[in-house]
Every structure is written in structure tokens, then in C-alpha cells.
Design a protein around this motif. Structure first.
Motif, mmCIF file in Angstrom:
data_model
loop_
_atom_site.group_PDB
_atom_site.id
_atom_site.type_symbol
_atom_site.label_atom_id
_atom_site.label_comp_id
_atom_site.label_asym_id
_atom_site.label_seq_id
_atom_site.Cartn_x
_atom_site.Cartn_y
_atom_site.Cartn_z
ATOM 1 N N PHE A 19 -2.043 22.814 65.872
ATOM 2 C CA PHE A 19 -2.494 21.544 65.303
ATOM 3 C C PHE A 19 -2.984 21.839 63.891
ATOM 4 C CE2 PHE A 19 -5.530 18.097 64.583
ATOM 5 C CZ PHE A 19 -4.826 16.999 65.077
ATOM 6 N N PRO A 20 -2.423 21.154 62.877
ATOM 7 C CA PRO A 20 -2.797 21.450 61.484
ATOM 8 C C PRO A 20 -4.291 21.235 61.247
ATOM 9 C CG PRO A 20 -0.975 19.868 61.609
ATOM 10 C CD PRO A 20 -1.495 20.043 62.993
ATOM 11 N N GLU A 21 -4.950 22.223 60.628
ATOM 12 C CA GLU A 21 -6.403 22.127 60.455
ATOM 13 C C GLU A 21 -6.811 20.979 59.532
ATOM 14 O OE1 GLU A 21 -7.954 25.800 58.967
ATOM 15 O OE2 GLU A 21 -7.135 25.514 56.971
ATOM 16 N N GLU A 22 -5.915 20.542 58.649
ATOM 17 C CA GLU A 22 -6.279 19.434 57.745
ATOM 18 C C GLU A 22 -6.053 18.067 58.393
ATOM 19 O OE1 GLU A 22 -1.869 19.697 57.100
ATOM 20 O OE2 GLU A 22 -3.428 21.191 57.333
ATOM 21 N N ALA A 23 -5.450 18.048 59.561
ATOM 22 C CA ALA A 23 -5.138 16.774 60.228
ATOM 23 C C ALA A 23 -6.329 16.265 61.037
ATOM 24 C CB ALA A 23 -3.924 16.947 61.133
ATOM 25 N N LYS A 24 -6.341 14.956 61.220
ATOM 26 C CA LYS A 24 -7.377 14.315 62.030
ATOM 27 C C LYS A 24 -6.716 13.649 63.240
ATOM 28 C CE LYS A 24 -10.676 13.268 58.333
ATOM 29 N NZ LYS A 24 -10.237 14.386 57.556
ATOM 30 N N TYR A 25 -7.257 13.924 64.407
ATOM 31 C CA TYR A 25 -6.819 13.293 65.650
ATOM 32 C C TYR A 25 -7.213 11.821 65.583
ATOM 33 C CZ TYR A 25 -6.766 12.433 70.723
ATOM 34 O OH TYR A 25 -6.531 11.931 71.976
ATOM 35 N N VAL A 26 -6.271 10.915 65.838
ATOM 36 C CA VAL A 26 -6.550 9.479 65.754
ATOM 37 C C VAL A 26 -6.747 8.949 67.177
ATOM 38 C CG1 VAL A 26 -5.731 7.246 64.914
ATOM 39 C CG2 VAL A 26 -5.137 9.327 63.667
ATOM 40 N N SER A 27 -8.004 8.929 67.614
ATOM 41 C CA SER A 27 -8.293 8.559 69.004
ATOM 42 C C SER A 27 -7.945 7.095 69.303
ATOM 43 C CB SER A 27 -9.750 8.837 69.347
ATOM 44 O OG SER A 27 -10.603 8.173 68.461
ATOM 45 N N LYS A 28 -8.021 6.236 68.289
ATOM 46 C CA LYS A 28 -7.724 4.813 68.485
ATOM 47 C C LYS A 28 -6.282 4.592 68.966
ATOM 48 C CE LYS A 28 -7.455 1.637 64.976
ATOM 49 N NZ LYS A 28 -7.960 0.831 63.875
ATOM 50 N N PHE A 29 -5.360 5.460 68.552
ATOM 51 C CA PHE A 29 -3.954 5.302 68.921
ATOM 52 C C PHE A 29 -3.471 6.383 69.887
ATOM 53 C CE2 PHE A 29 -4.187 3.237 64.700
ATOM 54 C CZ PHE A 29 -3.910 1.950 65.120
ATOM 55 N N SER A 30 -4.365 7.241 70.315
ATOM 56 C CA SER A 30 -4.020 8.279 71.286
ATOM 57 C C SER A 30 -4.493 7.813 72.659
ATOM 58 C CB SER A 30 -4.694 9.597 70.915
ATOM 59 O OG SER A 30 -4.252 10.040 69.648
ATOM 60 N N SER A 31 -3.789 8.233 73.693
ATOM 61 C CA SER A 31 -4.163 7.783 75.036
ATOM 62 C C SER A 31 -3.598 8.741 76.071
ATOM 63 C CB SER A 31 -3.618 6.373 75.292
ATOM 64 O OG SER A 31 -2.199 6.396 75.250
ATOM 65 N N PHE A 32 -4.112 8.631 77.282
ATOM 66 C CA PHE A 32 -3.514 9.393 78.368
ATOM 67 C C PHE A 32 -3.746 8.670 79.682
ATOM 68 C CE2 PHE A 32 -7.808 10.920 78.304
ATOM 69 C CZ PHE A 32 -8.115 11.282 79.604
ATOM 70 N N GLY A 33 -2.828 8.886 80.593
ATOM 71 C CA GLY A 33 -2.892 8.304 81.930
ATOM 72 C C GLY A 33 -2.241 9.286 82.874
ATOM 73 N N LYS A 34 -1.916 8.831 84.046
ATOM 74 C CA LYS A 34 -1.295 9.727 85.021
ATOM 75 C C LYS A 34 0.080 10.160 84.509
ATOM 76 C CE LYS A 34 -0.368 9.910 90.004
ATOM 77 N NZ LYS A 34 0.553 10.871 90.177
ATOM 78 N N ASN A 35 0.220 11.428 84.212
ATOM 79 C CA ASN A 35 1.496 12.035 83.817
ATOM 80 C C ASN A 35 2.043 11.604 82.457
ATOM 81 O OD1 ASN A 35 1.482 13.466 86.229
ATOM 82 N ND2 ASN A 35 2.561 11.848 87.300
ATOM 83 N N GLU A 36 1.239 10.949 81.639
ATOM 84 C CA GLU A 36 1.681 10.569 80.292
ATOM 85 C C GLU A 36 0.514 10.723 79.315
ATOM 86 O OE1 GLU A 36 5.192 7.433 80.363
ATOM 87 O OE2 GLU A 36 3.277 6.529 80.887
ATOM 88 N N GLU A 37 0.843 11.134 78.111
ATOM 89 C CA GLU A 37 -0.189 11.271 77.091
ATOM 90 C C GLU A 37 0.438 11.051 75.721
ATOM 91 O OE1 GLU A 37 -3.628 14.432 75.642
ATOM 92 O OE2 GLU A 37 -2.428 14.887 77.413
#
Length: 173
Positions: A19-37
Motif C-alpha cells: 500500500f503506497p505510503e503517500e496514499a490515504k485509505y478512503v473509508s467512506k467508499f470502502s466496505s466489507f461484508g461476507k466474502n466481499e470487500e
């Protein structure tokens, strides 16, 4: 870990990747559920005036994830792409990749384009397991110089995608 990168492990513990150190994880558009992320991130480098974002969609125990043609149709549709995909076999996966340049007619200036790199990563060790991916690189400001080069952007994407390691998921009893 490598200089300029962290190791990211998915919340479902299904895969790891650089994961690039300069990048920011965008939690608003990230998600996970059963068997999908879905993992989304973005990055903007003020010094180079280059911004990029990435999205990875992880599928486990999904029948469609085993069908290369179905997955490439999905990826093509999401990226408005009608061309062929390059195929590379690595030790534990097959990587299907494509790229395209978009030019925006409604944007004035020399930085009116972006590069997109997208594809599908299919596990060769386990059925019904894969990751769709899409990365977009662009110049942020037209007022400033922008050294965005397609080959450098492609190499960055390839480094991230090639680093994907599928993890053995313990089955719940």
C-alpha cells in the motif's frame, strides 16, 4: 514491506498487498461484508502535481469470480473499455490487465487527460477467488508542471498488483 510502501491486510484477512505510503485509505467508499470487500484509496503529491486513486474489489466464494470472461466483461464495462487484456501468470495468480488514456474535451489546458489501469487478479491456488482493480492517474492542476508518464504510472500499479498475496481463509464451522 518496501521503501515507500506499507503492507495492507484486508479486513476479511483474505489478502495482503503493498500500500503506497503517500496514499490515504478512503473509508467512506470502502466496505466489507461476507466474502466481499472494497478498498479505495487516493493520493496527491504536491511536489509532482500528480494525483491518483485506486479501487480493489475482493470476491471470495463467488461463482462468477471463477469465470475469467465474466470478470473481464465486468471490468471492461466499469471502465468503458472494448480492447483486449494482457495476461501474466505469476506463482499463485493470473493477472489480467489493460490500460487506456482519456482526454477530456471540456477541460482546457495541457493537463486534460488521465491514464487508467485496470484488470482482474485470479487465484490459481483456490477457486472462486479474485480481485478486480482500477487505478486512475491525472495531473491535479493545469497551472503547474506535471511530469505524469504512462510507463511510470503503469509500473507503480504493477508493483501493487503483483504484490497481492491471497491468504488462506479459515472456514467457519
Amino acid at each position: 514491506e518496501e521503501p515507500g510502501y506499507y503492507v495492507l491486510e484486508s479486513k476479511l484477512k483474505g489478502f495482503r498487498m503493498l500500500f503506497p505510503e503517500e496514499a490515504k485509505y478512503v473509508s467512506k467508499f470502502s466496505s466489507f461484508g461476507k466474502n466481499e470487500e472494497t478498498i479505495m484509496f487516493d493520493s496527491f503529491n504536491k511536489k509532482t502535481n500528480i494525483q491518483y486513486d485506486g479501487q480493489l474489489d475482493y470476491h471470495r466464494e463467488k461463482s462468477f469470480a471463477n469465470d475469467k470472461d465474466t470478470m473481464l466483461d465486468i471490468v471492461s464495462g466499469r471502465n468503458s473499455y472494448k480492447g483486449k487484456f494482457e495476461e501474466r501468470e505469476l506463482s499463485d495468480k493470473i493477472v489480467y490487465s489493460a490500460q487506456k488514456k482519456s482526454v477530456f474535451d471540456d477541460v482546457e489546458g495541457k493537463n486534460n487527460f488521465s491514464y487508467r489501469f485496470f484488470g482482474y487478479v485470479k487465484s490459481t491456488k483456490e477457486d472462486y477467488l479474485g480481485i478486480e482493480y482500477s487505478f486512475r492517474f491525472a495531473c491535479y492542476s493545469d497551472e503547474e508542471a506535471c511530469p505524469l508518464k504512462k510507463d511510470e504510472a503503469r509500473k507503480k500499479v504493477q508493483k501493487i498488483i503483483d504484490s497481492i498475496t491471497f491468504l488462506k481463509v479459515k472456514k467457519e464451522k
